[in-house]
Scaffold this motif. Structure first.
Motif, PDB file in Angstrom:
ATOM      1  N   GLY A  68      -8.033  21.836  23.757  1.00  0.00           N
ATOM      2  CA  GLY A  68      -7.251  22.444  22.684  1.00  0.00           C
ATOM      3  C   GLY A  68      -6.846  21.365  21.709  1.00  0.00           C
ATOM      4  N   THR A  69      -5.836  21.644  20.903  1.00  0.00           N
ATOM      5  CA  THR A  69      -5.340  20.647  19.965  1.00  0.00           C
ATOM      6  C   THR A  69      -4.142  19.934  20.591  1.00  0.00           C
ATOM      7  N   GLY A  70      -3.959  18.693  20.230  1.00  0.00           N
ATOM      8  CA  GLY A  70      -2.876  17.899  20.790  1.00  0.00           C
ATOM      9  C   GLY A  70      -1.628  17.970  19.942  1.00  0.00           C
ATOM     10  N   ALA A  71      -0.556  17.456  20.492  1.00  0.00           N
ATOM     11  CA  ALA A  71       0.732  17.422  19.787  1.00  0.00           C
ATOM     12  C   ALA A  71       0.784  16.139  18.969  1.00  0.00           C
ATOM     13  N   MET A  72       0.141  16.168  17.827  1.00  0.00           N
ATOM     14  CA  MET A  72       0.094  14.993  16.965  1.00  0.00           C
ATOM     15  C   MET A  72      -0.055  15.443  15.519  1.00  0.00           C
ATOM     16  N   THR A  73       0.224  14.542  14.614  1.00  0.00           N
ATOM     17  CA  THR A  73       0.055  14.802  13.193  1.00  0.00           C
ATOM     18  C   THR A  73      -0.729  13.657  12.579  1.00  0.00           C
ATOM     19  N   LEU A  74      -1.737  13.995  11.800  1.00  0.00           N
ATOM     20  CA  LEU A  74      -2.439  13.023  10.978  1.00  0.00           C
ATOM     21  C   LEU A  74      -1.762  13.067   9.607  1.00  0.00           C
ATOM     22  N   ALA A  75      -1.712  11.959   8.919  1.00  0.00           N
ATOM     23  CA  ALA A  75      -0.987  11.956   7.648  1.00  0.00           C
ATOM     24  C   ALA A  75      -1.742  11.208   6.568  1.00  0.00           C
ATOM     25  N   GLN A  76      -1.571  11.696   5.352  1.00  0.00           N
ATOM     26  CA  GLN A  76      -2.040  11.006   4.158  1.00  0.00           C
ATOM     27  C   GLN A  76      -0.823  10.801   3.268  1.00  0.00           C
ATOM     28  N   ASN A  77      -0.628   9.559   2.855  1.00  0.00           N
ATOM     29  CA  ASN A  77       0.461   9.252   1.936  1.00  0.00           C
ATOM     30  C   ASN A  77      -0.095   9.091   0.536  1.00  0.00           C
ATOM     31  N   PHE A  78       0.718   9.454  -0.446  1.00  0.00           N
ATOM     32  CA  PHE A  78       0.320   9.419  -1.842  1.00  0.00           C
ATOM     33  C   PHE A  78       1.379   8.701  -2.655  1.00  0.00           C
ATOM     34  N   ASN A  79       0.996   8.272  -3.860  1.00  0.00           N
ATOM     35  CA  ASN A  79       1.908   7.514  -4.713  1.00  0.00           C
ATOM     36  C   ASN A  79       2.960   8.353  -5.410  1.00  0.00           C
ATOM     37  N   THR A  80       2.694   9.654  -5.581  1.00  0.00           N
ATOM     38  CA  THR A  80       3.636  10.498  -6.320  1.00  0.00           C
ATOM     39  C   THR A  80       3.743  11.883  -5.684  1.00  0.00           C
ATOM     40  N   GLU A  81       4.808  12.578  -5.997  1.00  0.00           N
ATOM     41  CA  GLU A  81       4.976  13.960  -5.539  1.00  0.00           C
ATOM     42  C   GLU A  81       3.889  14.868  -6.115  1.00  0.00           C
ATOM     43  N   PRO A  82       3.523  14.759  -7.404  1.00  0.00           N
ATOM     44  CA  PRO A  82       2.425  15.594  -7.911  1.00  0.00           C
ATOM     45  C   PRO A  82       1.100  15.355  -7.161  1.00  0.00           C
ATOM     46  N   ASP A  83       0.864  14.109  -6.718  1.00  0.00           N
ATOM     47  CA  ASP A  83      -0.343  13.840  -5.924  1.00  0.00           C
ATOM     48  C   ASP A  83      -0.291  14.591  -4.596  1.00  0.00           C
ATOM     49  N   TYR A 113       3.132  20.131   5.301  1.00  0.00           N
ATOM     50  CA  TYR A 113       2.202  20.160   6.427  1.00  0.00           C
ATOM     51  C   TYR A 113       1.253  21.339   6.305  1.00  0.00           C
ATOM     52  N   TYR A 114      -0.001  21.103   6.680  1.00  0.00           N
ATOM     53  CA  TYR A 114      -0.975  22.188   6.793  1.00  0.00           C
ATOM     54  C   TYR A 114      -1.799  21.973   8.055  1.00  0.00           C
ATOM     55  N   ALA A 115      -2.482  23.029   8.491  1.00  0.00           N
ATOM     56  CA  ALA A 115      -3.382  22.936   9.632  1.00  0.00           C
ATOM     57  C   ALA A 115      -4.802  23.181   9.151  1.00  0.00           C
ATOM     58  N   ASP A 116      -5.747  22.385   9.665  1.00  0.00           N
ATOM     59  CA  ASP A 116      -7.152  22.604   9.336  1.00  0.00           C
ATOM     60  C   ASP A 116      -7.657  23.819  10.120  1.00  0.00           C
ATOM     61  N   PRO A 117      -8.912  24.228   9.944  1.00  0.00           N
ATOM     62  CA  PRO A 117      -9.386  25.440  10.614  1.00  0.00           C
ATOM     63  C   PRO A 117      -9.308  25.411  12.141  1.00  0.00           C
ATOM     64  N   ASP A 118      -9.192  24.227  12.753  1.00  0.00           N
ATOM     65  CA  ASP A 118      -9.052  24.130  14.205  1.00  0.00           C
ATOM     66  C   ASP A 118      -7.616  23.938  14.647  1.00  0.00           C
ATOM     67  N   GLY A 119      -6.682  23.973  13.708  1.00  0.00           N
ATOM     68  CA  GLY A 119      -5.276  23.828  14.048  1.00  0.00           C
ATOM     69  C   GLY A 119      -4.785  22.395  14.080  1.00  0.00           C
ATOM     70  N   HIS A 120      -5.636  21.422  13.689  1.00  0.00           N
ATOM     71  CA  HIS A 120      -5.186  20.029  13.626  1.00  0.00           C
ATOM     72  C   HIS A 120      -4.225  19.903  12.453  1.00  0.00           C
ATOM     73  N   VAL A 121      -3.075  19.318  12.714  1.00  0.00           N
ATOM     74  CA  VAL A 121      -1.999  19.262  11.722  1.00  0.00           C
ATOM     75  C   VAL A 121      -2.111  17.993  10.873  1.00  0.00           C
ATOM     76  N   TRP A 122      -1.997  18.212   9.561  1.00  0.00           N
ATOM     77  CA  TRP A 122      -1.993  17.130   8.579  1.00  0.00           C
ATOM     78  C   TRP A 122      -0.684  17.177   7.799  1.00  0.00           C
ATOM     79  N   GLU A 123      -0.119  16.001   7.593  1.00  0.00           N
ATOM     80  CA  GLU A 123       1.025  15.867   6.690  1.00  0.00           C
ATOM     81  C   GLU A 123       0.523  15.199   5.423  1.00  0.00           C
ATOM     82  N   VAL A 124       0.949  15.696   4.280  1.00  0.00           N
ATOM     83  CA  VAL A 124       0.717  15.018   2.999  1.00  0.00           C
ATOM     84  C   VAL A 124       2.108  14.625   2.502  1.00  0.00           C
ATOM     85  N   ALA A 125       2.257  13.343   2.141  1.00  0.00           N
ATOM     86  CA  ALA A 125       3.608  12.852   1.868  1.00  0.00           C
ATOM     87  C   ALA A 125       3.627  11.780   0.790  1.00  0.00           C
ATOM     88  N   HIS A 126       4.779  11.701   0.154  1.00  0.00           N
ATOM     89  CA  HIS A 126       5.112  10.571  -0.711  1.00  0.00           C
ATOM     90  C   HIS A 126       6.346   9.927  -0.097  1.00  0.00           C
TER      91      HIS A 126
END
Length: 145
Positions: A68-83, A113-126
């Motif tokens: 299944g999916t694990g209890a974790m979050t992958l993250a991408q950081n961005f330079n600005t809130e609009p990004d 936060y969003y989940a990909d089609p398999d439920g893997h969680v991604w955070e997008v953040a500034h």
């Protein structure tokens, strides 16, 4: 060789073609692939792989396991809130599921936060306290704890 490193993150997926299409819609380009089993993407000094659930269980030495999916979050950081907003919108257009729309958060930044089609969680953040390198990677300078 430093022991504090990660060279590859592998996520199990139910449908490899669906995952390739989703990440392709985000602008990701595969680097290597074993059709029907695994696909790899080069990302800032490491790789991210997507492995079919069955072949991954077999590779782990437990072919009958239900992964299944694990209890974790992958993250991408961005330079600005609009990004952040743009990355979040792109993910939703590609088929992601909203977990939490981007908003100002308690630690002083902005994230969603969003989940990909398999439920893997991604955070997008500034994070206004972290400066990203020109290539979008992050280098945290050591601090005494």
């Amino acid at each position: 060789m430093t022991p504090q490193r990660v060279t590859l993150i592998t996520l199990g997926v139910a449908d490899l073609d669906r995952s390739k299409a989703f990440y392709g819609a985000l602008g990701w380009v595969p680097t290597r692939e074993m059709p029907g089993e695994v696909v790899f993407y080069q990302i800032n000094g490491m790789a991210l792989g997507f492995f079919g659930l069955g072949p991954l269980a077999k590779d782990q030495g437990r072919p009958d396991a239900t992964l299944g999916t694990g209890a974790m979050t992958l993250a991408q950081n961005f330079n600005t809130e609009p990004d952040v907003d743009a990355a979040f919108a792109t993910a939703l257009a590609a088929g992601a599921t909203v977990l939490k729309a981007p908003e100002k958060v308690f630690w002083g930044g902005y994230s969603g936060y969003y989940a990909d089609p398999d439920g893997h969680v991604w955070e997008v953040a500034h994070n206004p306290f972290w400066e990203l390198n020109a290539d979008g990677s992050l280098t945290l300078e050591p601090v005494e704890i």
